[in-house]
Write an enzyme that holds these catalytic residues in place. Structure first.
Site, PDB file in Angstrom:
ATOM      1  N   ARG A   1      11.770  -5.456   4.673  1.00  0.00           N
ATOM      2  CA  ARG A   1      11.560  -4.010   4.576  1.00  0.00           C
ATOM      3  C   ARG A   1      12.567  -3.137   5.378  1.00  0.00           C
ATOM      4  NH1 ARG A   1       5.738  -1.783   5.439  1.00  0.00           N
ATOM      5  NH2 ARG A   1       6.018  -2.806   7.245  1.00  0.00           N
TER       6      ARG A   1
ATOM      7  N   LYS B   1       0.754  -1.314  -0.074  1.00  0.00           N
ATOM      8  CA  LYS B   1       0.066  -0.028  -0.060  1.00  0.00           C
ATOM      9  C   LYS B   1       0.736   1.130  -0.058  1.00  0.00           C
ATOM     10  CE  LYS B   1      -2.160  -1.041   3.905  1.00  0.00           C
ATOM     11  NZ  LYS B   1      -1.248  -2.530   4.164  1.00  0.00           N
TER      12      LYS B   1
ATOM     13  N   ARG C   1      -0.491  -8.812  13.622  1.00  0.00           N
ATOM     14  CA  ARG C   1      -1.131  -7.731  12.760  1.00  0.00           C
ATOM     15  C   ARG C   1      -1.897  -8.579  11.512  1.00  0.00           C
ATOM     16  NH1 ARG C   1       4.461  -5.414  11.001  1.00  0.00           N
ATOM     17  NH2 ARG C   1       3.416  -4.225   9.392  1.00  0.00           N
TER      18      ARG C   1
ATOM     19  N   ARG D   1      11.254  -1.044  10.901  1.00  0.00           N
ATOM     20  CA  ARG D   1      10.264  -0.625  12.115  1.00  0.00           C
ATOM     21  C   ARG D   1      10.208  -1.703  13.198  1.00  0.00           C
ATOM     22  NH1 ARG D   1       5.003   0.064   8.355  1.00  0.00           N
ATOM     23  NH2 ARG D   1       4.124  -0.989   9.876  1.00  0.00           N
TER      24      ARG D   1
ATOM     25  N   ARG E   1      -9.792   0.612   8.807  1.00  0.00           N
ATOM     26  CA  ARG E   1      -9.500  -0.710   9.001  1.00  0.00           C
ATOM     27  C   ARG E   1     -10.424  -1.362   9.784  1.00  0.00           C
ATOM     28  NH1 ARG E   1      -3.029   0.365   8.836  1.00  0.00           N
ATOM     29  NH2 ARG E   1      -2.336  -1.599   9.368  1.00  0.00           N
TER      30      ARG E   1
HETATM   31  P1  AP5 Z   1       4.773  -1.746   1.628  1.00  0.00           P
HETATM   32  O1  AP5 Z   1       4.491  -0.945   0.630  1.00  0.00           O
HETATM   33  O2  AP5 Z   1       5.586  -0.746   2.827  1.00  0.00           O
HETATM   34  O3  AP5 Z   1       3.562  -2.334   2.308  1.00  0.00           O
HETATM   35  P2  AP5 Z   1       2.220  -1.894   3.171  1.00  0.00           P
HETATM   36  O4  AP5 Z   1       1.178  -2.319   2.434  1.00  0.00           O
HETATM   37  O5  AP5 Z   1       2.473  -0.329   3.096  1.00  0.00           O
HETATM   38  O6  AP5 Z   1       2.607  -2.520   4.760  1.00  0.00           O
HETATM   39  P3  AP5 Z   1       2.377  -1.909   6.126  1.00  0.00           P
HETATM   40  O7  AP5 Z   1       3.301  -2.778   6.835  1.00  0.00           O
HETATM   41  O8  AP5 Z   1       3.054  -0.471   6.126  1.00  0.00           O
HETATM   42  O9  AP5 Z   1       1.157  -1.963   6.256  1.00  0.00           O
HETATM   43  P4  AP5 Z   1       0.473  -1.943   7.679  1.00  0.00           P
HETATM   44  O10 AP5 Z   1      -0.969  -1.653   7.183  1.00  0.00           O
HETATM   45  O11 AP5 Z   1       0.645  -3.069   8.347  1.00  0.00           O
HETATM   46  O12 AP5 Z   1       1.141  -0.740   8.668  1.00  0.00           O
HETATM   47  P5  AP5 Z   1       0.629   0.691   8.960  1.00  0.00           P
HETATM   48  O13 AP5 Z   1       2.057   1.263   8.816  1.00  0.00           O
HETATM   49  O14 AP5 Z   1      -0.588   0.875   8.218  1.00  0.00           O
HETATM   50  O15 AP5 Z   1       5.697  -3.065   1.081  1.00  0.00           O
HETATM   51  C1  AP5 Z   1       6.056  -3.804   2.061  1.00  0.00           C
HETATM   52  C2  AP5 Z   1       7.707  -4.295   1.422  1.00  0.00           C
HETATM   53  O16 AP5 Z   1       7.285  -5.094   0.283  1.00  0.00           O
HETATM   54  C3  AP5 Z   1       8.473  -3.079   1.100  1.00  0.00           C
HETATM   55  O17 AP5 Z   1       9.837  -3.740   1.368  1.00  0.00           O
HETATM   56  C4  AP5 Z   1       8.558  -3.010  -0.407  1.00  0.00           C
HETATM   57  O18 AP5 Z   1       9.547  -2.723  -0.969  1.00  0.00           O
HETATM   58  C5  AP5 Z   1       8.160  -4.494  -0.668  1.00  0.00           C
HETATM   59  N1  AP5 Z   1       7.110  -4.464  -1.921  1.00  0.00           N
HETATM   60  C6  AP5 Z   1       6.020  -3.631  -2.187  1.00  0.00           C
HETATM   61  N2  AP5 Z   1       5.381  -4.118  -3.173  1.00  0.00           N
HETATM   62  C7  AP5 Z   1       6.093  -5.099  -3.782  1.00  0.00           C
HETATM   63  C8  AP5 Z   1       5.830  -5.950  -4.752  1.00  0.00           C
HETATM   64  N3  AP5 Z   1       4.831  -5.630  -5.768  1.00  0.00           N
HETATM   65  N4  AP5 Z   1       6.575  -6.940  -5.219  1.00  0.00           N
HETATM   66  C9  AP5 Z   1       7.680  -7.104  -4.286  1.00  0.00           C
HETATM   67  N5  AP5 Z   1       8.063  -6.352  -3.259  1.00  0.00           N
HETATM   68  C10 AP5 Z   1       7.103  -5.308  -3.151  1.00  0.00           C
HETATM   69  O19 AP5 Z   1       0.165   0.343  10.371  1.00  0.00           O
HETATM   70  C11 AP5 Z   1       1.229  -0.134  11.464  1.00  0.00           C
HETATM   71  C12 AP5 Z   1       0.393  -0.140  12.790  1.00  0.00           C
HETATM   72  O20 AP5 Z   1      -0.250   1.232  13.167  1.00  0.00           O
HETATM   73  C13 AP5 Z   1      -0.815  -1.180  12.896  1.00  0.00           C
HETATM   74  O21 AP5 Z   1      -0.658  -2.642  13.102  1.00  0.00           O
HETATM   75  C14 AP5 Z   1      -1.737  -0.427  13.834  1.00  0.00           C
HETATM   76  O22 AP5 Z   1      -1.123  -0.732  15.090  1.00  0.00           O
HETATM   77  C15 AP5 Z   1      -1.397   1.064  13.880  1.00  0.00           C
HETATM   78  N6  AP5 Z   1      -2.416   1.582  12.570  1.00  0.00           N
HETATM   79  C16 AP5 Z   1      -2.290   1.812  11.489  1.00  0.00           C
HETATM   80  N7  AP5 Z   1      -3.469   2.147  10.903  1.00  0.00           N
HETATM   81  C17 AP5 Z   1      -4.563   1.931  11.940  1.00  0.00           C
HETATM   82  C18 AP5 Z   1      -5.900   2.202  11.906  1.00  0.00           C
HETATM   83  N8  AP5 Z   1      -6.430   2.793  10.759  1.00  0.00           N
HETATM   84  N9  AP5 Z   1      -6.628   1.733  12.782  1.00  0.00           N
HETATM   85  C19 AP5 Z   1      -5.857   1.174  14.010  1.00  0.00           C
HETATM   86  N10 AP5 Z   1      -4.725   1.142  13.848  1.00  0.00           N
HETATM   87  C20 AP5 Z   1      -3.771   1.541  13.014  1.00  0.00           C
END
Ligand code: AP5
Length: 220
Positions: free
Chosen positions: A127, A15, A172, A161, A88
């Site tokens: 990552r 994402k 997660r 992270r 979410r």
């Molecule tokens: P990346 O693009 O970083 O993936 P992502 O989907 O953004 O993954 P996240 O881990 O950031 O998502 P998340 O939803 O768990 O975390 P968030 O920060 O929102 O890609 C991942 C890796 O793959 C990278 O190394 C990239 O290079 C590689 N890659 C990407 N695309 C690729 C492809 N096509 N092919 C090969 N490699 C690829 O949330 C973190 C925490 O915050 C949550 O656990 C929760 O505690 C809290 N939180 C956040 N939002 C909320 C909410 N709305 N409500 C409640 N708690 C929340």
């Protein structure tokens, strides 16, 4: 004319990576609740400390905190938002619908990025992110051109992270399947759900997203 979209998918689906490409290609604005919460935890406030503990366990932060963050950002005005990691939960989805409606806006498309669990583990464990500009990398699939230096801004502050470990990832994923995946039905019902194969290369996923973007009706 930019429209508002939601990127929906499990941790590591890509994402954040695709949001950055959409900013470049379509001039959109990323609203990542994960990034906002990481800023809150870095602030060291009492709320920030509570948020840090929840995030490190891999659980979802309360709807109240997250909805307040989004409300503040939407109050600044604008459009062409990429909601990354939000909503979410069903409560967050309802709140977003109401907040946008108050501003005469809506969600044009919800894009579900499908990636299997084994690949998610590989992506999360490899990552790292630039602490200077936020560019996202991977040890094998997207390394920096020069080891230890960000391709985009030249910073040598490359970070992993705290929640990118096997134990947190398990929680997660569980949170995703239990609380977030019901949103697939929620948005399908509205008729604006699109699915992309998140297993494809970063470039191919990006082309697919551009194809979806060009198919959605533009606001009047
Ligand atoms: P990346 O693009 O970083 O993936 P992502 O989907 O953004 O993954 P996240 O881990 O950031 O998502 P998340 O939803 O768990 O975390 P968030 O920060 O929102 O890609 C991942 C890796 O793959 C990278 O190394 C990239 O290079 C590689 N890659 C990407 N695309 C690729 C492809 N096509 N092919 C090969 N490699 C690829 O949330 C973190 C925490 O915050 C949550 O656990 C929760 O505690 C809290 N939180 C956040 N939002 C909320 C909410 N709305 N409500 C409640 N708690 C929340």
């Amino acid at each position: 004319m930019p429209t508002n979209i939601i990127l929906l998918g499990p941790p590591g689906a890509g994402k954040g990576t695709q949001a950055r490409k959409l900013i470049e290609d379509h001039g959109m604005v990323q609203l990542s609740t994960g990034d906002m919460l990481r800023e809150a935890r870095a602030s060291g406030t009492e709320t920030g400390q509570r948020v840090a503990e929840i995030m490190d366990r891999g659980e979802l932060v309360t709807d109240e905190i997250v909805i307040d963050l989004i409300r503040e950002r939407l109050a600044d005005g604008g459009t062409g938002f990429i909601f990354d990691g939000f909503p979410r939960t069903l409560a967050q989805a309802d709140a977003l619908g109401s907040l946008l409606k108050e501003q005469g806006q809506a969600i044009a498309a919800v894009i579900e990025m499908n990636v299997d669990d084994a690949e998610l583990v590989t992506r999360i464990s490899g990552r790292f992110t630039c602490g200077g500009c936020g560019e996202v990398y991977h040890d094998t699939t997207r390394p920096t051109r020069t080891i230890g230096v960000c391709d985009v801004c030249g910073s040598d502050r490359l970070l992993r992270r705290a929640d990118d470990n096997a134990e947190s990832l398990k929680v997660r994923l569980l949170e995703y399947y239990k609380k977030t995946s019901p949103l697939i039905g929620y948005f399908w019902r509205d008729g604006n759900l699109h699915r992309v194969n998140g297993l494809a290369s970063i470039e191919n996923v990006s082309s697919e997203l551009s194809r979806v973007m060009s198919s959605v009706p533009q606001p009047a």
